[in-house]
Design a protein around this motif. Structure first.
Motif, short mmCIF file in Angstrom:
data_model
loop_
_atom_site.label_atom_id
_atom_site.label_comp_id
_atom_site.label_asym_id
_atom_site.label_seq_id
_atom_site.Cartn_x
_atom_site.Cartn_y
_atom_site.Cartn_z
N ILE A 111 29.48 20.68 -13.03
CA ILE A 111 28.45 21.73 -13.07
C ILE A 111 27.53 21.49 -14.27
O ILE A 111 26.30 21.57 -14.14
CB ILE A 111 29.12 23.12 -13.12
N TYR A 112 28.12 21.19 -15.43
CA TYR A 112 27.32 20.92 -16.63
C TYR A 112 26.41 19.71 -16.41
O TYR A 112 25.22 19.76 -16.71
CB TYR A 112 28.24 20.68 -17.83
N TYR A 113 26.95 18.64 -15.89
CA TYR A 113 26.18 17.41 -15.67
C TYR A 113 25.05 17.66 -14.69
O TYR A 113 23.91 17.21 -14.91
CB TYR A 113 27.10 16.31 -15.15
N PHE A 114 25.32 18.38 -13.62
CA PHE A 114 24.29 18.67 -12.63
C PHE A 114 23.17 19.50 -13.25
O PHE A 114 21.99 19.25 -13.02
CB PHE A 114 24.90 19.40 -11.44
N ALA A 115 23.56 20.50 -14.07
CA ALA A 115 22.55 21.36 -14.67
C ALA A 115 21.72 20.63 -15.73
O ALA A 115 20.53 20.85 -15.85
CB ALA A 115 23.22 22.59 -15.29
N MET A 116 22.35 19.76 -16.50
CA MET A 116 21.64 19.10 -17.60
C MET A 116 20.79 17.92 -17.14
O MET A 116 19.78 17.61 -17.77
CB MET A 116 22.63 18.61 -18.66
N TYR A 117 21.19 17.21 -16.12
CA TYR A 117 20.50 15.98 -15.74
C TYR A 117 19.84 16.04 -14.38
O TYR A 117 19.53 15.01 -13.79
CB TYR A 117 21.47 14.81 -15.83
N PRO A 143 16.45 16.82 -12.64
CA PRO A 143 15.06 17.07 -13.02
C PRO A 143 14.52 18.40 -12.52
O PRO A 143 13.70 19.02 -13.20
CB PRO A 143 14.30 15.90 -12.38
N SER A 144 14.98 18.85 -11.38
CA SER A 144 14.46 20.11 -10.86
C SER A 144 14.97 21.31 -11.64
O SER A 144 14.34 22.37 -11.64
CB SER A 144 14.82 20.25 -9.39
N ILE A 145 16.09 21.17 -12.34
CA ILE A 145 16.65 22.31 -13.08
C ILE A 145 16.28 22.22 -14.56
O ILE A 145 15.75 23.16 -15.14
CB ILE A 145 18.17 22.37 -12.91
N SER A 146 16.57 21.08 -15.20
CA SER A 146 16.38 20.99 -16.64
C SER A 146 15.10 20.27 -17.04
O SER A 146 14.71 20.32 -18.19
CB SER A 146 17.58 20.27 -17.28
N GLY A 147 14.47 19.56 -16.12
CA GLY A 147 13.27 18.81 -16.44
C GLY A 147 13.56 17.45 -17.05
O GLY A 147 12.65 16.74 -17.44
N TRP A 148 14.82 17.08 -17.12
CA TRP A 148 15.21 15.79 -17.69
C TRP A 148 14.79 14.67 -16.74
O TRP A 148 14.97 14.76 -15.53
CB TRP A 148 16.72 15.73 -17.88
N THR A 149 14.18 13.62 -17.30
CA THR A 149 13.90 12.43 -16.52
C THR A 149 14.31 11.22 -17.34
O THR A 149 14.38 11.27 -18.57
CB THR A 149 12.41 12.29 -16.15
N GLN A 150 14.53 10.13 -16.64
CA GLN A 150 14.95 8.91 -17.31
C GLN A 150 13.84 8.37 -18.19
O GLN A 150 14.09 7.87 -19.29
CB GLN A 150 15.36 7.87 -16.28
N SER A 151 12.58 8.49 -17.74
CA SER A 151 11.46 7.97 -18.54
C SER A 151 11.29 8.78 -19.83
O SER A 151 10.99 8.21 -20.88
CB SER A 151 10.18 7.98 -17.72
N LYS A 152 11.48 10.11 -19.79
CA LYS A 152 11.40 10.91 -21.01
C LYS A 152 12.51 10.53 -21.97
O LYS A 152 12.28 10.44 -23.18
CB LYS A 152 11.51 12.40 -20.68
N ALA A 153 13.69 10.31 -21.45
CA ALA A 153 14.81 9.91 -22.31
C ALA A 153 14.55 8.56 -22.94
O ALA A 153 14.85 8.35 -24.13
CB ALA A 153 16.10 9.88 -21.49
N TYR A 154 13.97 7.64 -22.19
CA TYR A 154 13.65 6.32 -22.72
C TYR A 154 12.60 6.42 -23.82
O TYR A 154 12.73 5.82 -24.89
CB TYR A 154 13.17 5.40 -21.60
N GLU A 155 11.52 7.18 -23.55
CA GLU A 155 10.46 7.33 -24.55
C GLU A 155 10.98 7.98 -25.83
O GLU A 155 10.61 7.60 -26.93
CB GLU A 155 9.32 8.16 -23.96
N GLU A 156 11.84 8.95 -25.69
CA GLU A 156 12.43 9.60 -26.87
C GLU A 156 13.31 8.63 -27.64
O GLU A 156 13.32 8.61 -28.87
CB GLU A 156 13.24 10.82 -26.45
N SER A 157 14.02 7.80 -26.93
CA SER A 157 14.88 6.81 -27.58
C SER A 157 14.05 5.79 -28.34
O SER A 157 14.38 5.42 -29.48
CB SER A 157 15.74 6.10 -26.53
#
Length: 70
Positions: free
Chosen positions: A38-44, A46-60
């Motif tokens: 449930i935590y993983y689904f909510a955090m990762y 994109p439709s719920i948390s807005g997380w995307t792989q490209s945003k994570a890459y740019e932040e890294s």
């Protein structure tokens, strides 16, 4: 062997096999995995948390540049 599991013995067999309780460790693992899912689904998602792989890459990349002093 087949004669050991006729209709009357199957009910006894099922009652004996399902009479025991699960070990506590297995229950903790079972519920822990459900909560983690449930935590993983909510955090990762994109439709719920807005997380995307490209945003994570740019932040890294940004963090590594800050770390290196550029």
């Amino acid at each position: 062997m087949a004669e050991d599991f006729d209709d009357t013995n199957i009910e006894d067999f099922e009652a004996k096999e399902t009479a025991g309780k699960l070990p506590v460790g297995w229950l903790i693992l079972f519920w822990g995995l459900i909560l983690w899912g449930i935590y993983y689904f909510a955090m990762y998602s994109p439709s719920i948390s807005g997380w995307t792989q490209s945003k994570a890459y740019e932040e890294s990349v940004k963090n590594s540049k800050n770390f290196l002093g550029n």
